[in-house]
Every structure is written in C-alpha cells, then in structure tokens.
Design an enzyme around this catalytic site. Structure first.
Site, short mmCIF file in Angstrom:
data_model
loop_
_atom_site.label_atom_id
_atom_site.label_comp_id
_atom_site.label_asym_id
_atom_site.label_seq_id
_atom_site.Cartn_x
_atom_site.Cartn_y
_atom_site.Cartn_z
N HIS A 35 0.84 -1.22 0.00
CA HIS A 35 0.00 0.00 0.00
C HIS A 35 0.87 1.26 0.00
O HIS A 35 0.43 2.31 0.48
CB HIS A 35 -0.96 0.04 1.19
CG HIS A 35 -1.72 -1.23 1.39
ND1 HIS A 35 -2.97 -1.45 0.86
CD2 HIS A 35 -1.39 -2.37 2.05
CE1 HIS A 35 -3.39 -2.66 1.20
NE2 HIS A 35 -2.44 -3.25 1.92
N SER A 61 15.52 20.91 -15.74
CA SER A 61 14.34 21.71 -16.05
C SER A 61 14.80 22.99 -16.73
O SER A 61 15.87 23.53 -16.40
CB SER A 61 13.60 22.04 -14.76
OG SER A 61 12.85 23.23 -14.91
N LYS A 67 16.46 21.12 -10.60
CA LYS A 67 15.79 19.86 -10.92
C LYS A 67 16.69 18.82 -11.58
O LYS A 67 17.57 19.15 -12.37
CB LYS A 67 14.58 20.12 -11.85
CG LYS A 67 13.43 20.83 -11.22
CD LYS A 67 12.80 20.07 -10.06
CE LYS A 67 12.02 18.86 -10.51
NZ LYS A 67 10.79 19.21 -11.23
N GLU A 122 10.20 7.79 -16.76
CA GLU A 122 8.82 8.23 -17.02
C GLU A 122 8.36 7.83 -18.41
O GLU A 122 7.21 7.45 -18.63
CB GLU A 122 8.71 9.74 -16.83
CG GLU A 122 8.87 10.16 -15.38
CD GLU A 122 9.04 11.67 -15.25
OE1 GLU A 122 8.09 12.33 -14.83
OE2 GLU A 122 10.12 12.19 -15.58
#
Ligand code: ARG
Length: 462
Positions: A160, A281, A287, A294
């Site tokens: 979970h 970024s 970043k 992804e």
C-alpha cells in the site's frame, strides 16, 4: 504520385482513385518485411522448381534476380522510393520483372499475397522475438549487476506504499529479474507458435502445384508447416500473442520505472540517477528529472493500445483473409520497437543508478518495520499470533504517541504489555535479525538472497 504498378490489372478498365490508392497502400510500413519476403520468394522458387513448374534455368534466373534485389536494396538508399507500388510484395515482383523480364512473371505461380504476407510476417517477427529475448536478458543482467554491487543495502519493502518490512536491495532487484524471466519464457513459447510456415496455403484453399511444403519450411528455418490453409492465411493470433507478451514486459518495466522514480525523490532518496540518464528543467535550476523512466512508464500505455488495436481489428472478421488485417503491421512493429527500446533504456538506467545505503537503512529502521518481529517474538513465547498481533498493535500505538521506535522502548515499558518479554527482544528487533529470519526459499535473508543471486547468474547463462 504516378499510377501504382499493379499485380491485378486485367479485370480493371480504369485506374484506381489516387486517394484510395494512397489509402490502400502499405509499402511505407510493410517494406520492413522486405528481406523476409525476398527470402520466402527464393524458397518458393525452389519449391516451384522441385514441383517441375519452373525449369532449372528459370529458377536460377529468378533466384539470381531476387538476390540482386536484396543487394541493391542495401546499396541504394532510394531503391524503395523510386517505384510507386501498393505494397512490398508488388515492389519485389515489379523489381524482379524489371530485372528478368518474362521469367519473373512466373514466380507468383501457386501462391497468393495472402500466404506470402503471413509468411513474411512470421519470419520477420521470429527475428524480432530473438532480438527482444536478448534485450530481456540484458535488462536482467543489469538488475543482477545492481544486486551484486549493493549486496548489503537494505530498503523498506512496501505494501500500500506504506513501509512494511525491510528487504535487501538485491531482493528487490531479483523480484524484477523473476518477472523478466517469465517474460523470456513467454517469448520462447510465442516463437514456437510463430515459427510455422503458411506458404503453400495460397489465397485460402491451398496451392494446386506439387510444392513440397516441408522442404520450403526447412529452407526457411520453420519448425513445421501449417495444417489448414484457411487458418494459415486468416489468423494473426501470433501477432496478438506477441503484443500480449510485449504488454506484459511493459507492465513489468513500468512498475520498475515507477519504483525507481519514487526512490529517486528527495522524500525516499534511496537512489541517485547519474547525470547520463536524467534531465534538467528549463526553468528550475535545481531539478534532476527521471525522464527516461517516465517514458518507459508512459510507453506501456502505447503498447497496451497496440494489443487492443490488434484484438479489436481481428474480432468478428469472417474467414479467410480480409484487408483489415493489413492494419496488423504498424501495431505489432511499433509494439516490438517500443518494448525493445524500453528494455534497453531500463538496462542503461540501472547501470547508472547508485543506491544510497545509509538512506535505505535509515528508512528501513524507522516506521515500525519490525513490529511483525515483535509479534513473532511473542509467538515464540507461546502467545497465539492473533493475540500477539493485538498486543503489538497497542505497543505501536504507545510508541507512536511518544515518537519512538519499538527497539527504543525500555524493557519495563514493554513488560507492561506482556510479562514474557525479556532483554533478548532487542536482538529480535534488530534489522539483522529481521532479515535473517526470512530464511525459507524465496525469502529476503542474506543467505537466501545470496543463493538466489548465484542461481540467477546461472540462469542468465542459458
Ligand atoms: N498488404 C497486404 C497486407 O498487409 C498484403 C496481402 C494483400 N492480400 C490481398 N488479397 N489483397 O495484408
């Protein structure tokens, strides 16, 4: 575009509408079958010779012509685009007739584009499956390399997405290794069902010429010949199965990607991606983004889409061949390309991921991941598990209210909950003991994991 060179001119009195011709054409994507279709044509030619349909000289002329076409395609980058044709089969035949004249017009005896395309597709996918299988092995190798490099690292295991019990980093790696192991086995199965020769089925009823299909099969490396001509030209279940395996691989890779994306956050901080596999970024200078992972996660959706397209495209088609089936190629080609690239990138990312041991240990020892150990400790002292579970639940509540871990409670505090607890409890609650006790097959104890790593290494060699 000039009018397409047709394989079926005789019955028609006017040329096809240009827009329809463009819509109907598949050459822009089925040229990927080129090599396979030439090879199958060479085999068919040999079959025709053996059947007495072609003389030895004719067969030689055709074979040499086809071989020349293969060579020219490799040396001339414009070769495919110089000729307006409907599909790869028309292209090869047109080129052959260009080279050999009338004798080339005999090659299509006893075959149809229906058995031709099924054959070329099976041959092509057989190679794609082999390429995929080695990419799966590479990804497994990368998982093993990480496991072996960070054998002492412990991270929290989750259920979970809540901290559950500590596991070795290597155990996490081996979990994905196993998934890919099953994927590899699935590829072997699909390969077996793909590696069957449809040629000789002709349009749908079988060929009228005495072509020895077994010989043709052997020369193309097929395991066997199809048993029913209608089935052979009309099913694409082998594509769907392969897309299914591709979808499962992507499902596994996307979960791996998701785990790593989470682990690379400041919040988790278990891993660090090397600059080589991360991006920045354009606006926020701090970043470091896990784009590679992804994309793997995102591309899973694309492959599921192809699987769905194929299933829906085939559903309810009347026997035998229907042009709907031309839609199979872009779907299956993109599915295999996507999964192949995703496997490769995943392996690269894994090779460039460092694991932060201290952070993993810190997370694995905070958040009551040893609560189950305490319950097991009580069970060893004769308490029924359900009772022990309840007692430990209360201890966790007590500790959480005070912001302390279980192993930081004093013996007196613990004794308030159960009189059987002794100083030995602290050993039982230690991280080392927590891991060590998971010592049955498949568990995360260091000894088991070491064995599992060795076994996995062995399996990779096969
Ligand atoms: N381009 C076609 C395909 O991909 C080849 C088979 C065409 N057969 C036919 N009867 N029109 O399916």
């Amino acid at each position: 575009m000039n009018e397409q060179q047709k394989l079926w001119g005789g019955r028609f009195t006017v040329a096809a509408d240009q827009e329809f011709a463009r819509f109907n054409a598949s050459f822009s994507f089925d040229r990927r079958l080129f090599k396979a279709d030439v090879q199958a044509s060479i085999a068919h030619c040999a079959g025709l010779k053996e059947a007495g349909v072609l003389t030895a000289a004719e067969a030689r002329g055709i074979t040499e012509g086809l071989e020349k076409i293969l060579v020219t395609a490799e040396s001339n980058p414009n070769y495919f685009d110089e000729l307006p044709v409907e599909d790869v089969h028309s292209f090869i035949e047109a080129r052959l007739i260009e080279l050999t004249g009338d004798v080339g017009r005999k090659l299509h005896t006893g075959r149809s584009r229906n058995d031709q395309v099924a054959t070329a597709l099976r041959l092509t996918l057989r190679d794609e499956i082999d390429a995929l299988a080695s990419r799966v092995r590479e990804a497994q190798g990368a998982l093993l390399a990480s496991a072996e490099r960070y054998t002492d690292v412990v991270i929290p295991g989750y259920t979970h997405l809540q901290r559950a019990q500590p596991v070795l980093w290597a155990h996490w790696c081996l979990a994905y290794f196993e998934m890919l192991e099953r994927d590899a086995a699935r590829l072997v199965e699909v390969r077996g069902r793909t590696n069957i020769l449809p040629l000789g089925s002709a349009a749908l009823a079988g060929t009228s010429y005495a072509i020895n299909r077994e010989h043709v099969a052997r020369s193309l490396g097929f395991q066997s010949v199809s048993r029913n001509s209608i089935d052979a030209v009309s099913d694409r279940d082998f594509c769907i199965e392969l897309a299914g395996v591709a979808a499962l691989i992507m499902m596994h890779l996307s979960r791996l990607a998701e785990d790593l994306i989470l682990y690379a956050t400041l919040e988790f901080g278990f891993i660090e991606l090397d600059d080589r596999v991360a991006t920045g970024s354009s606006l926020m200078p701090q970043k470091k983004n896990p784009d590679a992972l992804e994309l793997v996660r995102g591309k899973a959706g694309r492959v599921y889409g192809h699987l769905t397209s194929l299933l829906v495209m085939m559903k309810g088609l009347p026997l035998a061949y229907n042009k709907d089936m031309q839609e199979d190629k872009e779907a299956i080609f993109d599915a295999v390309d996507t999964v192949r690239d995703s496997l490769q990138v995943t392996a690269i990312v894994l090779h460039h991921t460092s694991v932060r041991e201290a952070r993993g240990r810190e997370a694995a020892t905070h958040g009551y991941l040893n609560a189950t150990e305490l319950a097991d400790y009580l069970v060893r002292r004769g308490v029924a598990f359900r009772t022990a579970h309840e007692t430990v639940g209360r201890i966790v509540l007590y500790a959480a209210e005070r912001g302390r871990e279980l192993h930081k409670l004093s013996l007196d505090e613990l004794l308030q909950f159960n009189g059987n607890i002794e100083a030995s409890v602290y050993d039982a609650l230690s991280l080392e003991e927590t891991l060590r006790t998971k010592s049955q097959i498949g568990g995360t104890s260091p000894t088991r994991v070491e064995e599992a790593l060795l076994a996995a290494r062995e399996r990779l060699k096969t």
